[in-house]
Each structure stands twice: as structure tokens, then as C-alpha cells.
Design a protein around this motif. Structure first.
Motif: not given
Length: 198
Positions: A56-81
Motif C-alpha cells: 500500500r505504501e510502496s515501500l522498498f520500490p527498488s527491492g532489497f539486498l541480502i548482505a548476510r545469512h547466519e544459520i543454525d540447524y537445530l534438528e532434522q526436518l521431515h516431510h509431513r502433511p
């Protein structure tokens, strides 16, 4: 590190509902780690580009950049419905950036936690730019507030046609996962090793 402990409710979280797919399962029998990262991307894109206020407010009209990802994998994820809830809160705001915490959850389990630095993009230079007052006000609504009262949990509901909706008495509503993964590339640039785009 176990994810079995009950997770605290993120009162100000933006929530995206994402199903898992059989095609995302790798040879070890769980959802591939690269697919887990895509849930983070989908959540970020949904917040910055598809949230009703951002549109509605036309925010981030030119998009954005991803400067950093920091990830912690805590547990295995299995396919479920049952679908996943991708919960996003803003940890802090910088001059041109938002430090976003993303949690990939199902039931009381958090399978992955990521901290992502999202930078507003300038259309002319392609580099970072200062957040506008409206963008800063919008993102401030998702700041994690440990002192805030616990809100009623959002519940994912399967409609008769199988599509997902969310019931909540809070002001932040959950949205469904983006159906088209190709949409993730629009307005998003991944910068390796945390470097800014040139």
C-alpha cells in the motif's frame, strides 16, 4: 542442540505458512538444508514485498539486498502433511538495514533459526541506501519485544479445498508460502561473504 523445548511466542512476528514437499527430501530422509534456506528467502520476500502495508505504501520500490545469512540447524526436518510456520521478527534496525530473525517451526519445534541482514537498495547505484521514515516505521512493528504480553497463538487451518489460511486475534496475520519460487529472484540479490553489491 535439541529443538524439542516449547518455543516462546513471537508477539510481533510476521508469519508465513509453508508446506514441505516430497521432492525436498534428500538421500538422508529429511528435508535438504538448501531447501530450509529457501524458507528463509520466502519469508523475507513475503514481508518486504507482499505485506499489505509494504504494498500500500510502496515501500522498498527498488527491492532489497541480502548482505548476510547466519544459520543454525537445530534438528532434522521431515516431510509431513502439516505445514511449517516461518516466523520473522526484526532484531534491530540500522541506517540502511534490518537484522531479521527467522525461525522455521512446526508445532512446538524450531528446526532452524537464521539471522539475516536485509539492506534497502538504491535504484540508481544498485547499492545500499538509507531506510525511509515509512520503511523504518513499518519494520519497527516487527521488533521483538520480550516485555510484551503473550499473544494468542496463530493456528494454521486447512480449508475444504486444501489451501491454508490462518486464524489469529493479533494484528499480524500469517500468509501462505509463495507458490512460485522464481518470484524470489525479483528484487533480491545475494551478496557472497557479506560484501556489498558493486
Amino acid at each position: 542442540m535439541s529443538a524439542a523445548a516449547t518455543q516462546a511466542v513471537d508477539v510481533n512476528a510476521h508469519v508465513v505458512v509453508c508446506p514441505t514437499r516430497w521432492a525436498d527430501v534428500d538421500e538422508n530422509g529429511h528435508i535438504n538444508n538448501a531447501r530450509l534456506v529457501s524458507y528463509v528467502q520466502e519469508g523475507i520476500y513475503d514481508l518486504f514485498c507482499h505485506h499489505a502495508v509494504a504494498v500500500r505504501e510502496s515501500l522498498f520500490p527498488s527491492g532489497f539486498l541480502i548482505a548476510r545469512h547466519e544459520i543454525d540447524y537445530l534438528e532434522q526436518l521431515h516431510h509431513r502433511p502439516e505445514p511449517l510456520l516461518v516466523r520473522l521478527t526484526v532484531e534491530r534496525l540500522g541506517r540502511s538495514s534490518a537484522h531479521v530473525v527467522v525461525k522455521v517451526c512446526r508445532d512446538t519445534h524450531t528446526f532452524m533459526r537464521a539471522r539475516t541482514v536485509v539492506v534497502a537498495r538504491d535504484a540508481v547505484s544498485g547499492r545500499s541506501r538509507t531506510l525511509s521514515p515509512a520503511e523504518r516505521r513499518f519494520l519497527s512493528g516487527f521488533l521483538a519485544d520480550e516485555a510484551a504480553p503473550v499473544a494468542p497463538p496463530r493456528v494454521a487451518i486447512a480449508s475444504p479445498r486444501g489451501s491454508l489460511s490462518t486464524a489469529s486475534s493479533g494484528h499480524h496475520q500469517a500468509r501462505r508460502c509463495l507458490p512460485n519460487p522464481a518470484a524470489l529472484t525479483r528484487g533480491v540479490s545475494v551478496i557472497p561473504d557479506g560484501r556489498r553489491a558493486r
